[in-house]
Design an enzyme around this catalytic site. Structure first.
Site, PDB file in Angstrom:
ATOM      1  N   GLU A 147      -3.645 -17.255   4.799  1.00  0.00           N
ATOM      2  CA  GLU A 147      -2.301 -16.693   4.679  1.00  0.00           C
ATOM      3  C   GLU A 147      -1.890 -16.736   3.223  1.00  0.00           C
ATOM      4  OE1 GLU A 147       0.724 -18.410   3.861  1.00  0.00           O
ATOM      5  OE2 GLU A 147      -0.304 -20.302   3.479  1.00  0.00           O
ATOM      6  N   SER A 150       0.648 -24.186   3.313  1.00  0.00           N
ATOM      7  CA  SER A 150       0.788 -23.833   1.905  1.00  0.00           C
ATOM      8  C   SER A 150      -0.164 -24.695   1.073  1.00  0.00           C
ATOM      9  CB  SER A 150       2.252 -23.991   1.459  1.00  0.00           C
ATOM     10  OG  SER A 150       2.466 -23.403   0.199  1.00  0.00           O
ATOM     11  N   HIS A 179       3.813 -18.303   5.699  1.00  0.00           N
ATOM     12  CA  HIS A 179       5.154 -18.606   5.190  1.00  0.00           C
ATOM     13  C   HIS A 179       6.183 -17.777   5.953  1.00  0.00           C
ATOM     14  CE1 HIS A 179       2.763 -20.340   1.958  1.00  0.00           C
ATOM     15  NE2 HIS A 179       3.851 -20.881   1.461  1.00  0.00           N
TER      16      HIS A 179
END
Length: 350
Positions: free
Chosen positions: A250, A144, A320
């Site tokens: 991502e 992240s 995630h």
């Protein structure tokens, strides 16, 4: 020079008042990566330092992280800063940066695991002492917003970082298997096999579908992470150079039009045309049903990336999601978009 030596000694002694300063590293974007450094392997019983460089974490979740790591055979260490919430951050920018630096300088800490992601890591980049990090190499793991830390540290110091599970997501058999394989065993060649989807809901979910965008294969060092962070760093001193790299991305909870906007910016990067491959993980919560006034996630991804002509695929097991590969930043890998395969070509640790 004597002042510099005194500063380093104070850091080694875990001083907390003078850990931060501006270094002499070039601030120009796309600067050449320093000579690569592989951190030492983790051993059973190693101490993992826990930090929260972005969003805050509560005591109960922190306890569960500690419990999980202990079950995996590790010891843990964290400071009181980790729970001193400041708004949505775990602490002030200065205190969060001090925590990261203290973990690097502490000889008893063998690796650093971010307990969670969340916005805030880009605010720390000017506050870190990259020379000290270079002199105290150890694994830094997270995903992240941690994308900003692991890629910037690699570019400025050459230290291989790890895009892998954070503390609150590491309680997963698949994630733990790759975490241990890469950080503890360090095989020279390692196929990165996608998780087998056994939940019918996941199997039917379009966000978990795996497909080739552009056929072909390529080889290069892995860089990347969260799409929002990769694009946020563009035009700054911390922009990632994609030249000859395998770029993995991502995202989470961004509608297709915002994915479109970020991929448009991403595709217009000065160095992306020189990338060797684009590997997309699971964009969880990003797809929408096809309507007359919108596009699906697959349509957006294909429209933005296919014209680049770079081997590309969607749907590898990272992001995630519960099942998360550990991808080492700066390690050579081979990517086959046609067969939807990725394998590491060297050990990520010494």
């Amino acid at each position: 020079m004597s002042k510099r030596r005194n500063f380093l000694k104070s850091v080694a002694a875990l001083g907390t008042t003078t850990l931060l300063h501006q270094t002499g590293w070039s601030s120009s974007p796309l600067s050449q990566v320093a000579s690569r450094i592989k951190p030492p392997k983790l051993k059973k019983g190693a101490t993992i330092g826990l930090v929260a460089p972005g969003y805050s974490i509560d005591q109960e979740k922190l306890y569960l992280v500690v419990e999980t790591l202990q079950k995996m055979g590790f010891k843990t260490h964290h400071t009181d800063r980790i729970l001193d919430n400041r708004g949505y951050f775990s602490n002030t920018d200065e205190e969060r940066a001090k925590d990261v630096m203290e973990m690097f300088s502490n000889p008893q800490v063998n690796a650093i695991l971010c307990v969670r992601g969340g916005y805030g890591c880009t605010r720390l980049l000017p506050l870190l002492d990259y020379e000290l990090i270079q002199q105290n190499p150890k694994p830094l793991i997270g995903f992240s917003d941690v994308t900003a830390l692991i890629n910037t540290i690699y570019q400025k110091t050459g230290l291989v970082g790890f895009h892998g599970p954070v503390g609150i997501t590491i309680d997963n058999e698949y994630s733990q298997a790759y975490f241990k394989r890469i950080l503890m065993e360090g095989p020279e060649i390692l196929p990165m096999k996608n998780v087998i989807l056994t939940d019918p809901e996941d199997y039917m979910d379009s966000e978990y579908h795996r497909y080739t965008i552009t056929y072909g294969e390529g080889q290069g060092e892995l860089v990347g992470g969260n799409l929002s962070l990769v694009t946020a760093m563009m035009g700054t001193p911390y922009e990632i150079d994609f030249t000859d790299k395998l770029v993995f991305l991502e995202e989470v909870e961004e509608p297709p039009y915002r994915i479109d906007r970020m991929l448009t910016q991403f595709s217009e990067s000065a160095t992306l045309p020189n990338a060797k491959g684009i590997i997309l993980g699971v964009f969880k919560g990003c797809d929408r049903l096809k309507m007359s006034d919108n596009f699906t996630l697959k349509e957006v991804i294909t429209d933005r990336l296919a014209p680049l002509g770079i081997p590309a695929m969607y749907g590898m097991s990272f992001g995630h999601v519960p099942n998360n590969l550990t991808l080492p930043i700066g390690i050579n890998a081979h990517f086959n978009a046609t067969k939807k395969q990725l394998r590491l070509l060297e050990a990520a640790v010494m």
